[in-house]
Motif scaffolding. Sequence first.
Motif, PDB file in Angstrom:
ATOM      1  N   THR A 230      86.223 -48.087  15.842  1.00 50.75           N
ATOM      2  CA  THR A 230      85.593 -46.789  16.158  1.00 50.75           C
ATOM      3  C   THR A 230      86.623 -45.683  16.361  1.00 50.75           C
ATOM      4  O   THR A 230      86.392 -44.703  17.061  1.00 50.75           O
ATOM      5  CB  THR A 230      84.755 -46.928  17.440  1.00 50.75           C
ATOM      6  OG1 THR A 230      85.599 -47.413  18.491  1.00 50.75           O
ATOM      7  CG2 THR A 230      83.598 -47.884  17.205  1.00 50.75           C
ATOM      8  N   ASP A 231      87.787 -45.824  15.719  1.00 54.17           N
ATOM      9  CA  ASP A 231      88.766 -44.739  15.813  1.00 54.17           C
ATOM     10  C   ASP A 231      88.116 -43.410  15.367  1.00 54.17           C
ATOM     11  O   ASP A 231      87.325 -43.374  14.408  1.00 54.17           O
ATOM     12  CB  ASP A 231      89.955 -45.016  14.901  1.00 54.17           C
ATOM     13  CG  ASP A 231      90.835 -46.139  15.443  1.00 54.17           C
ATOM     14  OD1 ASP A 231      90.534 -46.635  16.536  1.00 54.17           O
ATOM     15  OD2 ASP A 231      91.812 -46.473  14.745  1.00 54.17           O
ATOM     16  N   ARG A 232      88.482 -42.362  16.099  1.00 51.09           N
ATOM     17  CA  ARG A 232      87.823 -41.051  15.868  1.00 51.09           C
ATOM     18  C   ARG A 232      88.880 -39.930  15.848  1.00 51.09           C
ATOM     19  O   ARG A 232      89.824 -39.965  16.640  1.00 51.09           O
ATOM     20  CB  ARG A 232      86.803 -40.809  16.973  1.00 51.09           C
ATOM     21  CG  ARG A 232      85.996 -39.525  16.839  1.00 51.09           C
ATOM     22  CD  ARG A 232      85.056 -39.414  18.043  1.00 51.09           C
ATOM     23  NE  ARG A 232      84.214 -38.230  17.959  1.00 51.09           N
ATOM     24  CZ  ARG A 232      83.410 -37.802  18.934  1.00 51.09           C
ATOM     25  NH1 ARG A 232      83.343 -38.534  20.081  1.00 51.09           N
ATOM     26  NH2 ARG A 232      82.680 -36.737  18.792  1.00 51.09           N
ATOM     27  N   LEU A 233      88.652 -38.917  14.944  1.00 53.48           N
ATOM     28  CA  LEU A 233      89.553 -37.761  14.904  1.00 53.48           C
ATOM     29  C   LEU A 233      88.718 -36.475  14.948  1.00 53.48           C
ATOM     30  O   LEU A 233      87.822 -36.282  14.127  1.00 53.48           O
ATOM     31  CB  LEU A 233      90.412 -37.767  13.632  1.00 53.48           C
ATOM     32  CG  LEU A 233      91.338 -36.544  13.453  1.00 53.48           C
ATOM     33  CD1 LEU A 233      92.332 -36.440  14.610  1.00 53.48           C
ATOM     34  CD2 LEU A 233      92.071 -36.635  12.117  1.00 53.48           C
ATOM     35  N   GLN A 234      89.044 -35.635  15.919  1.00 54.82           N
ATOM     36  CA  GLN A 234      88.358 -34.338  16.060  1.00 54.82           C
ATOM     37  C   GLN A 234      89.389 -33.203  15.874  1.00 54.82           C
ATOM     38  O   GLN A 234      90.476 -33.251  16.444  1.00 54.82           O
ATOM     39  CB  GLN A 234      87.719 -34.232  17.454  1.00 54.82           C
ATOM     40  CG  GLN A 234      86.568 -35.216  17.685  1.00 54.82           C
ATOM     41  CD  GLN A 234      86.096 -35.200  19.119  1.00 54.82           C
ATOM     42  OE1 GLN A 234      86.836 -35.646  20.016  1.00 54.82           O
ATOM     43  NE2 GLN A 234      84.885 -34.725  19.335  1.00 54.82           N
ATOM     44  N   MET A 235      89.011 -32.236  15.084  1.00 57.70           N
ATOM     45  CA  MET A 235      89.911 -31.089  14.827  1.00 57.70           C
ATOM     46  C   MET A 235      89.086 -29.785  14.826  1.00 57.70           C
ATOM     47  O   MET A 235      87.934 -29.762  14.391  1.00 57.70           O
ATOM     48  CB  MET A 235      90.616 -31.225  13.467  1.00 57.70           C
ATOM     49  CG  MET A 235      91.499 -32.449  13.325  1.00 57.70           C
ATOM     50  SD  MET A 235      92.141 -32.631  11.630  1.00 57.70           S
ATOM     51  CE  MET A 235      93.070 -31.122  11.463  1.00 57.70           C
ATOM     52  N   THR A 236      89.717 -28.704  15.266  1.00 60.09           N
ATOM     53  CA  THR A 236      89.116 -27.362  15.161  1.00 60.09           C
ATOM     54  C   THR A 236      90.029 -26.518  14.265  1.00 60.09           C
ATOM     55  O   THR A 236      91.230 -26.370  14.543  1.00 60.09           O
ATOM     56  CB  THR A 236      88.982 -26.692  16.536  1.00 60.09           C
ATOM     57  OG1 THR A 236      88.183 -27.526  17.382  1.00 60.09           O
ATOM     58  CG2 THR A 236      88.336 -25.316  16.399  1.00 60.09           C
ATOM     59  N   ILE A 237      89.435 -25.992  13.221  1.00 62.51           N
ATOM     60  CA  ILE A 237      90.221 -25.253  12.209  1.00 62.51           C
ATOM     61  C   ILE A 237      89.599 -23.853  12.027  1.00 62.51           C
ATOM     62  O   ILE A 237      88.377 -23.724  11.850  1.00 62.51           O
ATOM     63  CB  ILE A 237      90.230 -25.991  10.855  1.00 62.51           C
ATOM     64  CG1 ILE A 237      90.763 -27.414  11.045  1.00 62.51           C
ATOM     65  CG2 ILE A 237      91.057 -25.233   9.837  1.00 62.51           C
ATOM     66  CD1 ILE A 237      90.563 -28.297   9.839  1.00 62.51           C
ATOM     67  N   THR A 238      90.434 -22.821  12.064  1.00 65.95           N
ATOM     68  CA  THR A 238      89.981 -21.446  11.811  1.00 65.95           C
ATOM     69  C   THR A 238      90.426 -21.026  10.409  1.00 65.95           C
ATOM     70  O   THR A 238      91.606 -21.090  10.062  1.00 65.95           O
ATOM     71  CB  THR A 238      90.572 -20.461  12.837  1.00 65.95           C
ATOM     72  OG1 THR A 238      90.133 -20.831  14.147  1.00 65.95           O
ATOM     73  CG2 THR A 238      90.128 -19.046  12.550  1.00 65.95           C
ATOM     74  N   VAL A 239      89.458 -20.644   9.613  1.00 62.98           N
ATOM     75  CA  VAL A 239      89.724 -20.113   8.269  1.00 62.98           C
ATOM     76  C   VAL A 239      89.145 -18.706   8.212  1.00 62.98           C
ATOM     77  O   VAL A 239      87.920 -18.536   8.287  1.00 62.98           O
ATOM     78  CB  VAL A 239      89.112 -20.990   7.163  1.00 62.98           C
ATOM     79  CG1 VAL A 239      89.389 -20.365   5.789  1.00 62.98           C
ATOM     80  CG2 VAL A 239      89.633 -22.398   7.239  1.00 62.98           C
TER      81      VAL A 239
END
Length: 539
Positions: A230-239
Amino acid sequence: MTSINFNTAANSALRTLQSTNTQLDATQKRISTGLKIGEAKDNAAYWSISTTLKSDNKALSTVSEALGLGSATVDTAYQGLNSTLDVLNSIKSKLTAASQNGVDKKAVQSEIAELQNQLKSIASSSTFSGENWLSVSSATASFNPVKTVVSSFSRDAAGNAQLGTIAIDTSSFALLDTNTSGEGILDAGKSGNASNGGIVAAVAATTGTASSGTSTGAANYAYTVGTASTDRLQMTITVDSQTFSYDKTGSANFDTLDHLVASLNQTLGSAAVASNSGGKLLITSASTGTSSVVDITAVTPTGGTITAGLDPAADVLVTGNSTVAQVNAGATFGGSITLDDNDTISFKLALNGADPKTITIDQATVNSALNRTDGKITAVTDYATVITKALANANIGGVTVDTTGGTTIRFTSTIKGTQSSIQVLSSNASKGDSILTMDVSNADADTLTKYLNAVSGAISKVTSAAATLGAVSSRIDLQKTFVSKMMDTIDKGVSGLVDADMNEESTKLQALQVKQQLGVQALSIANQSAQNVLSLFRS
């Protein structure tokens, strides 16, 4: 007392009769000549005044004749200009016809050629009494463009005679000038400007650039898989102005950089593109320009460990960039140029992908831009001002004109990015086109437009010249009328001084004739007394 030595009565009667005869002679002279003062001895002061006035009146008569000659010369030139105006309007119509698609330009040229010959004929034949103001040779030593017409004769307070003249500057009237450095209205420029002042055609258009905002990690991407699936990756990206939240579970989505790139592209859609740039994550905005921005603002792994390549603090933010298109107009400004009334500097400007437009600089443009009257440009900064004025006259916006800090003119588009482009084409300096040598047989649209402008300019000049001559002609007519009235006034004044009153003189004549008869009888009676003395001695 009666004396044989002296007859007092007869002597008195004789003197009276002699006086009467003298008066009778004077009266008969006045009646026969119509003058009461015919000689200086009659009245020296009035005789002197009348003689001077009569002489002045003869001078005024000559002035009237000179005005008639001047009026005829002016009218000849005036009619020549009017006829020229008609022919120029016909040529203008032919040029307009030649601009239409499908027109046989060679046929039109044959008509224009005849009209050009007619212009030559009008100019050469507008002559009166050897004076031709429309066809001149300014190289002749005796040539003077200012013509004078004697208009008046007068005397000042000291009695000095003075001649008045009407001056007519014909320099703007000449249609043809055979002088190699002179210019008539129909001639091409012979001594005008031939410099474009440094505006030369660019080899190729220059375009602006537009780059996208990007965001790339400071190190190669590295991920250590956790023990749980259940490895998880969360990212917030501004374009740009949008925020994207990346949230994936399952290490297969991000255990390698290529897996992460594929997964990110699903989230970013069309707003940006993620890619593998030599082991580093690269996100590139789909937009360009200074508002194009990409930034990774937050990274949260769960289970596995991000060991490198997604550290927001270490991430290098690159903002997009846009530049304008610029072109330096090649050669440098030559220091000073002067445009006369038929000189032009022209070039085409292709701006931001639009079709090229022609920009024309003439003397009026220079004078309007720099508040001058001589068409002179002495500094490169003034030249930039003149070009800006010419662009405004051509309704061309979206471009600025300045210098590079030296002597080179620079054109700059006012928009940025790849849509920004600018190019200078077809630079040319012209001293004008001769109306008499125009040939439309193979003329393109630009050449026809140039010819039309030249003819329109000639029409304007001829119209102005005809208006000036019309005003001069009107003034001469007024002066002729005035001189005629002055002559009548002087005649009336002289008549009042020296003419005899015939009613008075005829009455005097009758009286003196009666007085003469009485004087003769009185003398006869006086002589009769001597006869009485003789009778005393008769036996």
